[in-house]
Design an enzyme around this catalytic site. Structure first.
Site, short mmCIF file in Angstrom:
data_model
loop_
_atom_site.label_atom_id
_atom_site.label_comp_id
_atom_site.label_asym_id
_atom_site.label_seq_id
_atom_site.Cartn_x
_atom_site.Cartn_y
_atom_site.Cartn_z
N ARG A 150 17.66 -50.01 -21.64
CA ARG A 150 16.56 -50.94 -20.98
C ARG A 150 16.45 -50.63 -20.40
NH1 ARG A 150 18.43 -56.08 -23.23
NH2 ARG A 150 20.11 -55.28 -22.68
N CYS A 263 7.59 -45.62 -22.54
CA CYS A 263 8.59 -45.27 -24.24
C CYS A 263 7.17 -45.56 -25.69
CB CYS A 263 10.10 -45.84 -24.35
SG CYS A 263 11.01 -44.74 -23.12
P1 NAD Z 1 11.31 -39.24 -16.25
O1 NAD Z 1 9.85 -38.48 -16.52
O2 NAD Z 1 11.89 -40.53 -15.45
O3 NAD Z 1 13.00 -38.21 -16.73
C1 NAD Z 1 12.64 -36.92 -16.70
C2 NAD Z 1 13.47 -36.29 -15.27
O4 NAD Z 1 12.92 -34.25 -16.14
C3 NAD Z 1 12.26 -36.07 -14.47
O5 NAD Z 1 13.18 -36.42 -13.34
C4 NAD Z 1 12.03 -34.24 -14.17
O6 NAD Z 1 11.68 -34.59 -13.04
C5 NAD Z 1 13.06 -33.73 -15.13
N1 NAD Z 1 12.25 -31.73 -15.65
C6 NAD Z 1 11.51 -31.92 -16.39
N2 NAD Z 1 11.79 -31.10 -16.56
C7 NAD Z 1 13.45 -30.34 -16.34
C8 NAD Z 1 13.97 -29.53 -16.49
N3 NAD Z 1 12.86 -27.98 -16.74
N4 NAD Z 1 14.75 -28.44 -15.86
C9 NAD Z 1 15.45 -30.17 -15.56
N5 NAD Z 1 14.69 -31.49 -15.04
C10 NAD Z 1 13.54 -31.50 -15.49
O7 NAD Z 1 11.84 -40.13 -17.98
P2 NAD Z 1 13.00 -41.12 -18.41
O8 NAD Z 1 12.05 -42.52 -18.78
O9 NAD Z 1 13.77 -40.83 -18.48
O10 NAD Z 1 12.87 -40.03 -20.49
C11 NAD Z 1 13.71 -38.79 -20.92
C12 NAD Z 1 13.33 -39.20 -21.73
O11 NAD Z 1 14.21 -40.05 -22.77
C13 NAD Z 1 12.14 -39.31 -22.53
O12 NAD Z 1 12.42 -38.62 -23.74
C14 NAD Z 1 11.79 -40.81 -22.63
O13 NAD Z 1 11.54 -41.06 -23.73
C15 NAD Z 1 13.77 -41.14 -23.40
N6 NAD Z 1 14.04 -42.53 -23.57
C16 NAD Z 1 13.43 -43.19 -21.69
C17 NAD Z 1 14.29 -44.71 -21.88
C18 NAD Z 1 14.03 -45.12 -20.49
O14 NAD Z 1 14.17 -46.45 -20.69
N7 NAD Z 1 13.38 -44.34 -20.12
C19 NAD Z 1 14.96 -44.60 -23.11
C20 NAD Z 1 15.22 -44.32 -24.10
C21 NAD Z 1 14.73 -43.33 -23.74
#
Ligand code: NAD
Length: 434
Positions: A150, A263
């Site tokens: 979270r 999310c």
């Molecule tokens: P985010 O947008 O904050 O981070 C994603 C990162 O990936 C970015 O920094 C982006 O620059 C990078 N990226 C994109 N393409 C790339 C590549 N080809 N190579 C290297 N880096 C690359 O997103 P997030 O919130 O961290 O979410 C990521 C995943 O985790 C999603 O699937 C989300 O649903 C899942 N998730 C998120 C959370 C949360 O609380 N944020 C919790 C559980 C699951």
């Protein structure tokens, strides 16, 4: 163990820092150069309690580094994929282009016996497809290990999760993947964290079904708030009363402006889209869950317009922009949606969030941002509490009233004692509360 983490956003940066905290040697890879520069300097590129400390410790110890160069993943044994899976423009399905690019980019750098571990939230079937690709292109294997952290509690949730779920292939590949993940998480597992080993599809579904359940619980109580508003009942008392039933439980039963963030909204939509693809009606109810949630935003806007009477040029103080407290994340934030709608209706919106002013200004540059509650409420015709930051709970109605042009407040997060505010001459409205 040597570990790589591809994608260093809200999930990946925390994961990388926490893996270093557990004693692993970690390289984080992201395509965003400015994010990598911040992380490499041991600074958190976004607000998350506890992250600056673990980041700084990891970088100072030499166990944690960040790069934009995918080739630096070579030599790591386990490669976590934590890139974004946003909603596809024009549809509700998950956009898998970043996951595909990350896994594709990893392939040339994988060695025999490596394990690629998906953490991103993906539609069921993705892991099987990518597992085939990884095994066909290298001597590596793939597991799916969904993330339940979270925001606001991300460090603690990563180091001590409620449970680990490993989605692994059948046979020896699955046993090797399980052994490697057990080694990665040896510390928390030794402390007694439960761990469930499943097939790919189950692991993928655990994540999206958990989110669908939580979203449904929130929209359930918000639907009750709508009924309470029509009948004069009090949804907070209702939640307290039904929450005493251990089968129901009180958590996630706070009526309010609803869920948002990076999310829940996109995950329930992608889950529905996947069910549609499978020809199943099973998740049709999630459209209603979504609709109840979005209606709350409209309700608060309409309530504000009604209380203001004349909206054009009226100064409106918005307290809170992040989708939840202890985060600067404004992705699909209900608070920011309401602020923008009031601005579009002609109000002069002056917004204050303890941490999210900067992230909000990037996507909503038209709002005026100030650095304190005092500045926001000065001369305002209406104040709205839209995110339940702790500091808003302690607001003094008399002091707030003296600063405002009119004593009007909307508490969209059930953090204020409305009776007390009314005693101080406020027209005070909540959601689902008389
Ligand atoms: P985010 O947008 O904050 O981070 C994603 C990162 O990936 C970015 O920094 C982006 O620059 C990078 N990226 C994109 N393409 C790339 C590549 N080809 N190579 C290297 N880096 C690359 O997103 P997030 O919130 O961290 O979410 C990521 C995943 O985790 C999603 O699937 C989300 O649903 C899942 N998730 C998120 C959370 C949360 O609380 N944020 C919790 C559980 C699951």
């Amino acid at each position: 163990m040597r570990i790589s983490v591809i994608g260093c956003g809200y999930l990946g940066a925390v994961h990388a820092a926490c893996m270093a905290e557990l004693g692993h040697d970690v390289v984080g890879v992201d395509v965003d150069e400015s994010k990598v520069a911040e992380l490499a300097a041991g600074r958190a590129p976004f607000f998350e309690p506890g992250l600056p400390e673990v980041l700084a410790r990891g970088v100072a110890s030499g166990r944690l580094r960040f790069t934009t160069d995918m080739a630096e993943t070579a030599g790591a044994r386990v490669h976590f994929v934590a890139v974004g899976t946003p909603q596809t423009a024009g549809s509700h399905a998950a956009d898998l282009r970043y996951v595909d690019a990350a896994v594709g980019g990893l392939l040339p750098h994988l060695s025999d016996g490596d394990l690629v571990v998906g953490k991103s939230t993906v539609p069921v079937g993705t892991a099987a497809r990518l597992g085939d690709l990884v095994r066909a292109s290298s001597g590596a294997d793939l597991a799916w290990n969904p993330e339940f952290l979270r925001e606001g509690f991300a460090v603690a949730d990563t180091l001590s999760p409620d449970r680990f779920v490993y989605g692994v292939p059948g046979g020896e590949g699955g046993e090797r993947a399980t052994a490697l993940l057990d080694e990665v998480y040896a510390g928390p597992l030794a402390a007694g964290m439960p761990r469930l080993v499943t097939d790919y599809a189950t692991a993928e579904l655990v994540k999206v079904s958990a989110n669908a359940f939580l979203a449904t619980k929130i929209s359930f109580i918000n639907a009750m708030a709508e009924i309470a508003e029509a009948t004069g009942a009090d949804v907070t008392q209702l939640a307290d009363a039904i929450g005493h039933d251990a089968r129901i439980g009180r958590r996630f039963l706070n009526a309010g402006l609803g869920f948002g963030g990076g999310c829940l909204p996109k995950d329930i939509r992608a889950f529905q889209a996947r069910a549609d693809e499978l020809g199943l009606e099973s998740l049709a109810f999630l459209a209603d869950v979504d609709a109840v949630n979005m209606r709350r935003r409209r309700y608060v806007v309409d309530l504000a317009l009604e209380m203001l009477g004349e909206v054009v040029g009226a100064k409106v103080a918005v307290l809170g922009l992040a989708f939840k407290p202890d985060s600067d994340d404004v992705r699909d934030s209900p608070a920011l949606d309401v602020a923008r709608a009031l601005q579009e209706a002609g109000a002069h919106v002056v917004a204050y969030d303890p941490e999210a002013n900067a992230t909000a200004a990037l996507v909503a540059p038209g709002l005026e941002y100030v650095d304190s509650v005092d500045e926001a409420i000065q001369g305002a015709a209406l104040a709205l509490v839209l995110t339940e930051w702790r500091q808003f709970r302690g607001l003094d109605p008399e002091a707030v009233g003296r600063s405002m042009a009119h004593r009007r407040v909307i508490d969209a997060r059930t953090v204020l004692d409305l009776a007390l505010w009314r005693d101080h001459g406020f027209e005070a409205r909540g959601l689902g509360r008389p």
